[in-house]
Enzyme design. Sequence first.
Site, PDB file in Angstrom:
ATOM      1  N   CYS A 113       0.727  -1.138  -0.017  1.00  0.00           N
ATOM      2  CA  CYS A 113      -0.086   0.011  -0.117  1.00  0.00           C
ATOM      3  C   CYS A 113       0.959   1.401  -0.051  1.00  0.00           C
ATOM      4  CB  CYS A 113      -0.979  -0.100   1.013  1.00  0.00           C
ATOM      5  SG  CYS A 113      -2.233  -1.446   1.108  1.00  0.00           S
ATOM      6  N   ASP A 114       2.132   1.158  -0.155  1.00  0.00           N
ATOM      7  CA  ASP A 114       3.038   2.358   0.067  1.00  0.00           C
ATOM      8  C   ASP A 114       4.210   2.275  -0.986  1.00  0.00           C
ATOM      9  OD1 ASP A 114       3.770   4.939   0.843  1.00  0.00           O
ATOM     10  OD2 ASP A 114       4.699   4.139   2.556  1.00  0.00           O
TER      11      ASP A 114
END
Length: 124
Positions: free
Chosen positions: A98-99
Amino acid sequence: TMDPETHVSARMSKAECIRAFKNEARLAGQVRHANIPALYDAGREGRIYFAAHEFVPGRSLAQMMEEGPRLPSARVCAIVRDVAVALAHMHGNGIVHCDVRAANVLASPPPIGLDRPPSRAGGQ
């Protein structure tokens, strides 16, 4: 490392932050791929939570872009390919990173690695 006393964001409570850290560490421990640094250990020492990953020599892609010189096209393509292969492996196992950003891409002479533990698709 993560100190839940200072790491809590406006979106997450202390308990949610700790739960997310533990979940990410558990998932990172399940991932085995040449382009993803291995997680050796994760736990808590006092109030500090830690994750010990395989060492990747080199710099982050963000550092490389800031410090220069400009990367050759072939090197950029190799980095993008290696990150895509790592992400595809994670996605194939139902895990979403997610990053994904330049600061979380560790670039050294191959292999290339992602710096953050992943999150399970669907928030699990």
